[in-house]
Design an enzyme around this catalytic site. Sequence first.
Site, PDB file in Angstrom:
ATOM      1  N   ASN A 154      -2.438 -17.892 -46.644  1.00  0.00           N
ATOM      2  CA  ASN A 154      -1.291 -17.845 -45.622  1.00  0.00           C
ATOM      3  C   ASN A 154      -2.107 -16.814 -43.998  1.00  0.00           C
ATOM      4  OD1 ASN A 154      -1.931 -15.621 -47.290  1.00  0.00           O
ATOM      5  ND2 ASN A 154      -0.042 -14.620 -47.348  1.00  0.00           N
ATOM      6  N   GLY A 230      -3.903 -14.048 -54.170  1.00  0.00           N
ATOM      7  CA  GLY A 230      -3.226 -14.600 -54.774  1.00  0.00           C
ATOM      8  C   GLY A 230      -2.022 -14.772 -55.669  1.00  0.00           C
ATOM      9  N   SER A 231      -1.512 -15.839 -56.579  1.00  0.00           N
ATOM     10  CA  SER A 231      -0.656 -15.142 -57.521  1.00  0.00           C
ATOM     11  C   SER A 231      -1.259 -14.558 -58.665  1.00  0.00           C
ATOM     12  CB  SER A 231      -0.185 -16.838 -57.958  1.00  0.00           C
ATOM     13  OG  SER A 231      -0.976 -17.110 -59.088  1.00  0.00           O
ATOM     14  N   GLY A 235      -4.065 -14.828 -61.213  1.00  0.00           N
ATOM     15  CA  GLY A 235      -4.975 -14.032 -60.878  1.00  0.00           C
ATOM     16  C   GLY A 235      -5.478 -13.571 -62.353  1.00  0.00           C
ATOM     17  N   GLU A 252      -6.001  -9.405 -55.711  1.00  0.00           N
ATOM     18  CA  GLU A 252      -4.693  -8.653 -54.985  1.00  0.00           C
ATOM     19  C   GLU A 252      -4.064  -9.341 -55.487  1.00  0.00           C
ATOM     20  OE1 GLU A 252      -4.467  -6.397 -53.058  1.00  0.00           O
ATOM     21  OE2 GLU A 252      -5.728  -5.709 -52.662  1.00  0.00           O
ATOM     22  N   CYS A 286       2.493 -11.661 -48.908  1.00  0.00           N
ATOM     23  CA  CYS A 286       2.190 -10.362 -49.279  1.00  0.00           C
ATOM     24  C   CYS A 286       2.644  -9.370 -49.278  1.00  0.00           C
ATOM     25  CB  CYS A 286       0.380 -10.032 -50.208  1.00  0.00           C
ATOM     26  SG  CYS A 286      -0.681 -11.669 -50.604  1.00  0.00           S
ATOM     27  N   GLU A 466      -9.186  -3.676 -50.030  1.00  0.00           N
ATOM     28  CA  GLU A 466     -10.055  -4.259 -49.430  1.00  0.00           C
ATOM     29  C   GLU A 466      -9.695  -3.655 -47.918  1.00  0.00           C
ATOM     30  OE1 GLU A 466     -10.638  -8.996 -49.927  1.00  0.00           O
ATOM     31  OE2 GLU A 466      -8.287  -8.727 -49.852  1.00  0.00           O
TER      32      GLU A 466
HETATM   33  C1  UN1 Z   1      -1.534 -11.229 -46.760  1.00  0.00           C
HETATM   34  O1  UN1 Z   1      -0.259 -11.176 -46.787  1.00  0.00           O
HETATM   35  O2  UN1 Z   1      -2.239 -11.522 -48.393  1.00  0.00           O
HETATM   36  O3  UN1 Z   1      -0.425  -6.606 -43.222  1.00  0.00           O
HETATM   37  C2  UN1 Z   1      -2.414 -10.438 -46.020  1.00  0.00           C
HETATM   38  C3  UN1 Z   1      -0.427  -7.596 -43.068  1.00  0.00           C
HETATM   39  C4  UN1 Z   1      -1.257  -8.857 -42.637  1.00  0.00           C
HETATM   40  C5  UN1 Z   1      -1.936  -9.476 -43.546  1.00  0.00           C
HETATM   41  C6  UN1 Z   1      -1.224  -9.264 -45.243  1.00  0.00           C
HETATM   42  N1  UN1 Z   1      -2.324  -7.616 -41.626  1.00  0.00           N
HETATM   43  O4  UN1 Z   1       0.816  -8.498 -42.755  1.00  0.00           O
END
Ligand code: UN1
Length: 498
Positions: A154, A230-231, A235, A252, A286, A466
Amino acid sequence: MTTPLSCRNYINGQWLNAVGEATLESRNPADKTEIVATYPRSQVNDVDTAVASARKAYRSWRTVPAPARAEYIFRVGEILLQHKEELAQLISREMGKPLTEARGDVQEGIDCAFYSAGEGRRLFGQTTPSEMSNKFAMTVRMPIGVCALITPWNFPVAIPCWKAMPALVCGNTVILKPAEDTSACATKLIEIFQQAGLPPGVINLVHGVGEEAGKALVEHPNVDLVSFTGSSETGAFVGATCGRTHKRVCLEMGGKNAQIVMEDADLELALDGAVWGAFGTTGQRCTATSRLILHRDIKEKFTTMLYERTSKLRLGAGNDTDTDIGPIINEKQLQQVSKYLDIAREEGAKVLIGGEIASEGSLKNGYFFQPTILDRVTPDMRVAREEIFGPVVALIEVSSFEEAIAILNDSNYGLSSSVYTRDINRAFTAMRDIEAGITYINGPTIGAEVHLPFGGVKQTGNGHREAGTTALDVFTEWKSVYVDFSGSLQRAQIDNRS
Ligand code: UN1
């Protein structure tokens, strides 16, 4: 139609096919008839070679002064900047996000390069007094070794940069195993690291399937650290394997992020945030807003506003400038989103708008799903609890601020969160009481910046962050150093006590 890119692994400074010569294809999710790239289907022996290359390079890379390591990363940032448009076009084609967002993806990588490069001249440790006389005490950050970086599709440029750049500045060597769907983006990114002149073996790229190349990396005895985004399902495997094999692991995973809109909120502002948070990147972040927790006094009005705005969103290919919402990444994800719509209907949620796969006209060859609003969702429903990873937002009505916070927190996940209110007391209460790694006040749940910690609580992660200076905690070990310049044996806790 452009000729497919022929991607290879990058091991010890050389571009190689997989030993078995097998290849796979990545396709344009807006037009599945277009092959964007072919890439190697690597197996255990390819992973072995990459790990040996990273292990060998580590011996000298760790002794290169950190400011000099950082200068390579600075150069990566400069080259990324020169290739920003070209990379953004490729991201749009291979991953599907609209060009403006794809440019943002590359920009996040550039930001990360310049920020991480600055850390090369810091990497601060501490000095502290010793309890003994004529003795000096300090802490220094040490690299960990060979890091396997397993990244999602993504954010095909930003996330590999988040991981690789601080890892390298800290003196580790890395092996990137990118998501299958964005192999071309990963290849172009690694070409840029190569152009920056990094010594052979310092950064390696191994393409392939998660269950094969990814699994081999996670299980490999000579890998010291795994950083995975990832998922939750994958994970769990990564975490368990690293636990068993005593590796450092940074995870994550999923989110079920909510935006609260209180009755005193600026509704136009909250609407802008909700539409961007829920439907930006087709909900495939995410950090995406997948629950909207609405105070009952504004629920009806806000729902109408949201409906109207959503009905105007245009689906299309990422590199078409008219597109607001790009495709879903692949068939499997499209079916997953579709399955959650069946679940929503069975559970008694009301589909206000959307709810179907879109395949009319120019969309016919792509994986498109209509932007969807689910009304009458209750906190116990699966669509209020499980990550969907698509353009679907669930509306939940509440009667008070306390109820809104309780429902926001009633989740197994805790990545991002947002509250729209003009009441400063509520804003500060939310900052204190929300259980999440990221909280926005009067801003959407998406849009994290690279110099702040990124990660979540509960089942979103395993306690690491991170980005920011916290990335250094992932990629270094602390060493405590004592220097005794007294010329005699001094026994701590004993000789300085009567
Ligand atoms: C993600 O979806 O894994 O804050 C990262 C955000 C982006 C990073 C997303 N800067 O939506």
